[in-house]
Scaffold this active site. Structure first.
Site, PDB file in Angstrom:
ATOM      1  N   HIS A  88      37.953  16.733  -1.057  1.00 34.04           N
ATOM      2  CA  HIS A  88      37.766  18.166  -0.775  1.00 34.04           C
ATOM      3  C   HIS A  88      38.928  18.736   0.044  1.00 34.04           C
ATOM      4  CE1 HIS A  88      35.950  16.686   3.096  1.00 34.04           C
ATOM      5  NE2 HIS A  88      36.476  17.828   3.552  1.00 34.04           N
ATOM      6  N   ASP A 139      34.207  11.544  -2.881  1.00 30.59           N
ATOM      7  CA  ASP A 139      35.076  12.454  -2.137  1.00 30.59           C
ATOM      8  C   ASP A 139      36.341  11.741  -1.648  1.00 30.59           C
ATOM      9  OD1 ASP A 139      36.019  14.677  -0.838  1.00 30.59           O
ATOM     10  OD2 ASP A 139      34.603  14.571   0.835  1.00 30.59           O
ATOM     11  N   SER A 236      38.471  15.881   8.472  1.00 32.54           N
ATOM     12  CA  SER A 236      38.211  15.493   7.089  1.00 32.54           C
ATOM     13  C   SER A 236      39.391  14.748   6.494  1.00 32.54           C
ATOM     14  CB  SER A 236      37.921  16.734   6.234  1.00 32.54           C
ATOM     15  OG  SER A 236      36.669  17.268   6.561  1.00 32.54           O
TER      16      SER A 236
END
Length: 892
Positions: A88, A139, A236
């Site tokens: 992402h 992911d 992230s």
């Protein structure tokens, strides 16, 4: 036999004296003293200091129209031109792709630490093919850089954890993300320790049907969190990692990638993508793009070695550190490639099921091996042989602990007896059992095995150029752990139905290891070299019972030998009798001066106990003795009877004070012949020819003691002595040749067996004592023998004294068996030396030097004289002087 005399036996030590009687305890360092090792060197060196901890950490950025960069994601450099991040992170909220990666920079908005920073363009983004921006599955993404990074201590790829099992209870997450909900991103890289959260608990936080989780959490998801700390937006794509130990270095292994979470900083665990199941995909994508990828390229050992020269050393190795330099000591490393010379491999005959192949043991005596009970008997078959130094040795007897139950970890202990005796040398000596429950030091060494290449100490930070997969024996350092911090892997709990008990010794190390670095050798020893009597001796505390990775990261457990002391004693010393078992025998038909037989069958005379120091001592230590008619008259062996003191014999008893003015400072390290002023050479003088075939020792002004063998082997008795000569045929300043008046051979001397091998030489006239010639004192203690002795030897024409150590008579019995099997008597004792290629002759003295601390002078005592020996084995059987003091006095 020596086989029944293991290191559990303890000598009573008084002022460096060792008793000839055999007591339970730890006398191993005395039995094998000649093989002890000296002090160990502590190597140290240095290298430049860099911040190596975050060398793989990447900041993923988006270049803005004004030229500034927003660092909104993290990543991990896993190949020299690839960064692993979250899928992402492949686009921001405005669907813009990141275009730059920065490495080697901790503070992104401060150029003071930019010396080693590297910033490269992203030329390709490779999202996992199953990832969808609308979901939270798969992911992961790879960022291909414009070129390879310049490898440096501060910029180097991290490794990938490739196992589905994650044994680490906690790991570190790093990133430049927000410090809390609604907070700004931090410009400085932060790290946080997060604990793994069980899936069941995490499922309660992230339910099926939640946004992006239509199918709920999957096996490749990992939850981790902390009450106070968490990962936040901006983290992230960054790693959830752990540093693993190898080659005394710490390499970061990425276990998972930060994916998503609930509200940041609210104690809700975050969710991370495990990387292990995606390694085939990563390998495939890199290979498609021309990278040279082998099947083993992402194996933990391969990655750890690829950049070992760039990694930080483990903390224990770093002695000191400044901003630019760090000093290192390799002896502090947790892992050592040191072979336990006492460890043996145990083998089995063919049995119904596959026999154990991971069983080991430890040599504790010349023909005794200690191991686990499960390694001694399997499916009613016992271990058939052991291999030590590539030599096979058959097992002839097995003694398994009677309380052991297969499948449990209680009383898991056994003793094996071998057919052939082990050959002792400086390179191999049996291990000593630490028989006490408490350990002398909380640190010790485990016996394990692992790959050579990931355990070699990387002294000079050289890049590994080849793999060395061979398995070698290892000696990792470990610390004892209490029940409170003993973390046992769940797989071992079925064998611990009562939990850990006092027989278990829990140990471990905080860091986890790179896989294949170390596995325990079950049944092999926990050991430590202990400094005793000026030398190191290997002592064993326990045997490896169970555990993983040699106790690194998770605890391992050993069977504590001190707990099983009584059982070991019952097996190894079946004839041992406690002092409390002593029996006093009375024969009321015997009166004083009657002839008698002692409890051991020795002939003697009934005398007052005050005239028999040997029996007086036996009474004091509760040994069996025989009384004659009353509590004060005992049966005393003839040679132990203390005669009434006469004026002549008083010279022997008053020796120390009588000649104290001649005593001088002496050190054992010298051993020069001219410091032994009591040495006498006995010879024949015929016409103008003189020969000196025998050695004697001056014990009174007109008495010399020597061996009966030497004085009777010539065609004629000797007629002269040379006093204070220093060495045969060597003239010192004032040597004195004196004629012999008479020679007295002990009436019990047996030339076939060498029993009572002692004789006296009376001089025609007493000598006048001087500083260069005076009598030695006689060692008159019947119950103890000094330990650190000196023995006269001939070495390439030179006469000198060397260190000499008493051995238990039972340890010399095998040598005696070669001479017809006769037993050594109480009038003899055995000694050993560790100086090669030297020899002694019958009659040479064995001396003990006692230091008088008040004036730093030394009094020398004659403890024995050489009778016969074995030059190859460096063993000597000697006549014990204390046994003949009464006989000597009777002739003075």
């Amino acid at each position: 036999m020596a086989a029944n005399r293991v290191k559990l036996l303890r000598a009573v030590l008084i002022c460096q004296l060792i008793t000839i009687a055999q007591f339970i305890g730890s006398d191993c360092h005395l039995r094998y003293y000649k093989y002890g090792e000296g002090p160990e060197p502590l190597p140290a060196f240095g290298q430049p200091a860099y911040l190596r901890e975050f060398a793989h950490m990447a900041a993923v950025g988006w270049t803005k129209p004004d030229g500034s960069i927003g660092w909104n994601c993290g990543g991990s450099l896993i190949w020299e031109n690839y960064v692993l991040t979250a899928a992402h992170c492949a686009a921001d909220d405005e669907n813009n792709q990141p275009d730059v990666v920065r490495l080697g920079d901790i503070d992104l908005y401060n150029d003071t630490d930019d010396q080693y920073a590297q910033q490269l363009k992203i030329v390709e983004i490779i999202r996992h093919p199953e990832h969808r921006f609308s979901s939270r599955y798969h992911d992961l993404a790879l960022l291909r850089l414009e070129k390879n990074v310049v490898l440096h201590d501060t910029v180097a790829p991290g490794c990938l954890w490739n196992d589905e099992e994650i044994p680490f209870p906690s790991m570190e997450a790093t990133g430049w993300g927000a410090t809390g909900f609604g907070q700004n991103s931090t410009p400085i890289l932060l790290k946080v320790s997060l604990s793994v959260v069980k899936k069941a608990e995490c499922d309660r936080q992230y339910r099926v049907g939640d946004r992006g989780l239509k199918q709920g959490l999957q096996n490749y998801h990992l939850c981790a969190g902390d009450i106070k700390m968490d990962t936040c937006p901006g983290d992230s794509g960054g790693p959830l990692q752990i540093k693993l130990l190898h080659n005394a270095k710490m390499t970061p292994f990425v276990v998972a990638v930060t994916s998503f979470g609930s509200v940041c900083g609210k104690s809700v665990p975050g969710v991370y993508m495990k990387v292990s199941s995606y390694i085939p995909w990563i390998r495939s994508e890199l290979a498609k793009r021309g990278e040279k990828i082998e099947e083993w390229s992402f194996k933990p050992y391969a990655c750890a070695l690829r950049y070992v020269n760039l990694r930080e050393y483990e903390d224990d190795v770093v002695i000191s550190k400044s901003a630019s330099f760090e000093t290192l000591d390799s002896s502090k490393a947790h892992m050592n490639i040191i072979k336990s010379t006492q460890t043996v491999k145990i083998h089995w005959p063919p049995v119904g099921q596959k026999a154990p192949d991971d069983c080991y043991g430890v040599v504790i005596d010349e023909d005794t091996v200690l191991t686990l009970a499960r390694c001694a008997v399997f499916e009613r078959s016992r271990a058939s042989y052991i291999v030590h130094n590539d030599t096979r040795n058959e097992v002839v007897n097995v003694y398994r602990h009677p309380m052991y139950t297969p499948g449990s970890y209680y009383n898991d202990l056994a003793v094996l007896k071998t057919k052939n005796r082990f050959k002792l040398s400086r390179k191999f000596v049996p291990a000593c059992i630490w028989s006490a429950f408490d350990l002398p030091d909380p640190k010790f060494y485990v016996t394990g095995q692992g790959r050579l290449d990931i355990n070699e100490f990387n002294y000079f930070s050289k890049k590994m150029t080849e793999f060395k997969p061979q398995i070698v024996q290892l000696s990792p350092r470990a610390d004892i752990q209490s029940a409170g911090n003993c973390s046992i892997p769940e797989d071992y709990l079925p064998g611990l139905t009562r939990g850990l008990t006092e027989e278990h010794l829990c140990f471990g190390n905080k860091p986890f290891l790179v896989p294949e670095a170390c596995q325990m050798q079950f049944g092999a020893p926990l050991r430590r070299k202990i400094w005793r009597t000026r030398r190191h001796f290997e002592h064993i505390y326990g045997l490896n019972l169970f555990g993983k990775d040699c106790g690194f990261g998770r605890s391992a457990v050993a069977t504590r030998l001190g707990f099983h002391h009584d059982w070991l004693k019952s097996v190894l010393l079946p004839n041992y009798r406690d002092n409390s078992d002593a029996v006093n025998f009375f024969n009321k038909d015997l009166d004083e001066l009657d002839h008698c037989a002692g409890v051991d069958g020795s002939a003697g005379l009934c005398v007052e106990v005050s005239r028999c120091p040997k029996v007086a001592y036996d009474i004091g230590v509760n040994r069996n003795v025989r009384f004659c008619g009353s509590n004060s008259v005992v049966c005393c062996p003839y040679h132990n009877i203390k005669n009434q003191t006469t004026e002549a014999s008083a010279e022997l008893d008053d020796c120390e004070s009588r000649y104290k003015s001649f005593h001088r400072e002496y050190t054992y390290d010298t051993g020069r012949i001219d410091q032994f002023f009591h040495t006498v050479y006995i010879g024949h003088q015929t016409g103008g020819q003189t020969s000196w075939p025998c050695t004697g020792t001056l014990i009174a002004r007109n008495i010399v003691v020597s061996s009966a063998y030497c004085l009777t082997r010539g065609s004629a008795p000797p007629n002269v002595v040379n006093i204070a000569a220093g060495a045969p045929n060597v003239t010192r300043s004032r040597p004195q040749v004196v004629k012999i008046d008479a020679v007295a051979i002990h009436r019990g001397y047996d030339p076939k067996t060498y029993r009572n091998d002692i004789a006296l030489v009376r001089l025609e006239k007493p000598i006048v004592p001087t500083a260069e010639k005076y009598p030695i004192c006689l060692w008159q203690n019947d119950t103890h023998t000094p330990f650190r002795l000196q023995r006269m030897v001939r070495d390439d024409g030179e006469v000198r004294f060397v260190e000499n150590y008493p051995k238990y008579n039972t340890d010399c019995q095998e040598f005696m068996n070669e001479r017809g099997g006769r037993k050594l008597s109480g009038t003899e004792f055995c000694t050993d030396i560790d100086v090669p290629d030297v020899a002694s002759i019958s009659g040479d003295p064995i001396v003990w030097s006692r230091l008088n601390k008040a004036d730093n002078t030394t009094t020398q005592y004659l403890v024995g004289i050489i009778s016969f020996g074995n030059a190859k084995e460096q063993l000597g059987v000697n006549t014990r002087i204390s046994a003949y003091v009464g006989w000597i006095k009777s002739l003075m």
